[in-house]
Design a protein around this motif. Structure first.
Motif, short mmCIF file in Angstrom:
data_model
loop_
_atom_site.label_atom_id
_atom_site.label_comp_id
_atom_site.label_asym_id
_atom_site.label_seq_id
_atom_site.Cartn_x
_atom_site.Cartn_y
_atom_site.Cartn_z
N GLY A 266 6.25 -91.60 9.41
CA GLY A 266 6.27 -93.01 9.76
C GLY A 266 4.93 -93.68 9.55
N ASP A 267 4.91 -94.98 9.79
CA ASP A 267 3.69 -95.78 9.66
C ASP A 267 2.82 -95.63 10.91
OD1 ASP A 267 4.58 -96.68 7.22
OD2 ASP A 267 5.42 -98.55 8.01
N VAL A 270 3.88 -97.84 14.37
CA VAL A 270 5.16 -97.69 15.05
C VAL A 270 4.95 -97.02 16.40
CG1 VAL A 270 6.40 -97.47 12.86
CG2 VAL A 270 5.69 -95.40 14.08
N GLY A 295 17.58 -92.32 10.09
CA GLY A 295 16.66 -93.43 10.24
C GLY A 295 17.43 -94.73 10.33
N ASP A 296 16.74 -95.82 10.05
CA ASP A 296 17.34 -97.16 10.04
C ASP A 296 17.76 -97.44 8.60
OD1 ASP A 296 18.11 -99.72 10.58
OD2 ASP A 296 16.19 -100.39 11.38
N GLY A 329 9.41 -97.52 7.75
CA GLY A 329 8.67 -97.51 9.00
C GLY A 329 8.70 -96.16 9.69
N TYR A 331 11.33 -92.24 9.54
CA TYR A 331 12.59 -91.51 9.45
C TYR A 331 12.34 -90.04 9.74
CZ TYR A 331 10.77 -91.64 4.61
OH TYR A 331 9.97 -91.62 3.50
N ASP A 355 10.23 -96.09 0.24
CA ASP A 355 11.47 -95.71 0.91
C ASP A 355 12.66 -95.74 -0.05
OD1 ASP A 355 11.36 -98.46 0.80
OD2 ASP A 355 11.43 -98.77 2.97
N PHE A 375 16.63 -95.86 15.79
CA PHE A 375 15.53 -96.21 14.89
C PHE A 375 15.57 -97.71 14.62
CE2 PHE A 375 15.85 -91.74 14.43
CZ PHE A 375 14.62 -91.28 14.00
N THR A 377 13.36 -100.11 12.74
CA THR A 377 12.22 -100.42 11.87
C THR A 377 12.05 -101.92 11.66
OG1 THR A 377 13.61 -100.11 9.91
CG2 THR A 377 12.36 -98.21 10.67
N HIS A 398 9.31 -100.46 15.32
CA HIS A 398 8.28 -100.98 14.42
C HIS A 398 8.28 -102.50 14.55
CE1 HIS A 398 6.79 -102.40 10.43
NE2 HIS A 398 6.01 -101.36 10.51
N SER A 399 7.14 -103.15 14.69
CA SER A 399 5.81 -102.57 14.73
C SER A 399 5.17 -102.88 16.09
CB SER A 399 4.95 -103.15 13.62
OG SER A 399 4.76 -104.55 13.81
#
Length: 420
Positions: A266-267, A270, A295-296, A329, A331, A355, A375, A377, A398-399
């Motif tokens: 992830g980033d 997050v 994930g999203d 963002g 997963y 992604d 999730f 994002t 996120h975020s």
């Protein structure tokens, strides 16, 4: 097949008596049986070949024409590079090229760019009609799109010695010291969490002089020595090179962390509810865990053609629809799948949106990401953002700023928080 012993119609020539004669008769009988079996096999074969022609044709069809027809090369640069990779990695076509009567190779196969994939590929300047109008960093990505080998500046080869249950791989930038520290103090704390071993690494590229970043490498080296969780490669760290960060991480994973059971990527902005993630993973069956990728998920999407958007990709570069993909963002996927993703990623041309590229790799494997409602994002409704109990039931949001990450972590770890 048998020893070289002379046979006679009566007793053997010397000694042996009746037993020797019986032994010779047995050998003769075996020989006759073998000849009979061969005859039966030939007879069956002849019957099969001269039977009902319609039945034979239904079983086996022998092509009368070449199976490979000339394929028109796409006019979009990424698509035609992918056509080339598909051809190179097609085992049926590669086998057929050994017999020129079976395959007619397309003439565009010779358009392969420089021999060294890390040399700038100046074909893009002439083959992408609007190349000069693209953002400078997009141009840089296209020039070096074929290169996947960069020196590693900071490594942590022993970070996975404990064979972690969960590896947290966080995409970050050199100046984001505060984000990394907030993660270390909260959801990315390495060690034992919920009775499971967790390891954390931050993924970094390098600054480039044209981007006019201050020199923070000395501070970064100190941070790496202090915390032992930074991975850095010597390439230009930009939005369009996030895909490069993805494949470099997967390569590192295969070499230094192949026994990690799961990976959450992830980033650095997050919030992740790590205990809840571990709880989800512990409830999986072996078959479910093997191909896990959640994930999203974004479906039925395609490239944005609006030049003002961050995700803009022109038709000169790519045409077509995107496969289903999980928002970058964050997963979650299995370590076993991470190893397969790396091998498959070498058969997919780097794409400027990371992604989407991962979704392309999954599609090559015959898989698709699974949507999970935990999730988020694209954030949650504003009216819920200050509700501590909401974060107890989510996996990822996120975020969030470093200050918000610290505050949310204090909420979900508060033993007195009642969310009944």
């Amino acid at each position: 097949m048998f020893p070289d012993v002379p046979l006679y119609h009566g007793f053997v020539k010397q000694g042996g008596g009746v037993m020797a004669s019986a032994h010779q008769k047995m050998k003769a009988l075996c020989m006759m049986m073998m000849m009979l079996n061969v005859f039966i096999c030939v007879l069956v074969g002849v019957t099969w070949n001269h039977g009902d022609d319609k039945s034979v044709n239904q079983r086996v069809r022998i092509p009368s024409a070449k199976f490979w027809h000339k394929q028109e090369r796409s006019k979009s640069f990424w698509n035609k590079e992918q056509q080339l990779l598909d051809f190179i990695h097609n085992p049926v076509i590669n086998f057929a090229t050994s017999d020129e009567s079976l395959v007619e190779l397309p003439d565009w196969l010779n358009d392969t760019g420089p021999l060294d994939p890390c040399e700038p590929d100046y074909r893009v300047t002439t083959q992408i009609a609007d190349y000069n109008t693209l953002p400078q960093r997009f141009q840089d990505f296209l020039l070096h799109m074929r290169c996947r080998t960069y020196p590693m500046l900071i490594n942590q080869p022993r970070v996975c010695d404990g064979k972690p249950f969960l590896l947290l791989a966080v995409k970050s930038l050199i100046p984001h010291f505060d984000r990394r520290q907030a993660i270390r103090e909260t959801w990315g704390r390495a060690g034992v969490l919920a009775n499971r071993t967790v390891a954390t690494v931050f993924l970094l590229g390098n600054t480039w002089s044209p981007d006019h970043f201050p020199d923070l490498q000395g501070m970064l080296d100190h941070e790496a020595e202090l915390h032992g969780d930074l991975l850095q490669w010597d390439y230009r760290d930009s939005f369009y090179n996030l895909t490069l960060k993805e494949v470099l991480f997967l390569e590192w994973f295969g070499q230094s962390c192949p026994h990690a059971r799961f990976v959450l990527k992830g980033d650095d902005d997050v919030f992740i509810n790590t205990p809840r993630v571990i709880n989800l993973l512990e409830g999986l069956t072996e078959s479910k865990a093997k191909d896990l990728f959640v994930g999203d998920v974004i479906s039925d999407a395609g490239p944005h053609r609006n030049r003002k958007l961050k995700y803009f990709v022109p038709e000169s570069v790519f045409v077509g629809q995107y496969p289903a993909y999980a928002g970058g963002g964050g997963y979650l996927y299995s370590g076993e799948l991470a190893l397969r993703l790396y091998n498959t990623s070498r058969r997919v041309v780097l794409y400027p949106i990371d992604d989407v590229f991962t979704g392309m790799c999954l599609m090559k494997l015959g898989l698709a990401p699974e949507k999970h409602s935990g999730f988020k994002t694209f954030d949650i409704e504003e009216k819920h953002r200050e509700n501590p109990c909401i974060y107890r039931i989510l996996m990822l949001v996120h975020s969030r700023t470093p200050q918000e990450v610290l505050r949310i972590w204090s909420w979900i770890t508060d033993p007195e928080l009642d969310c009944q």
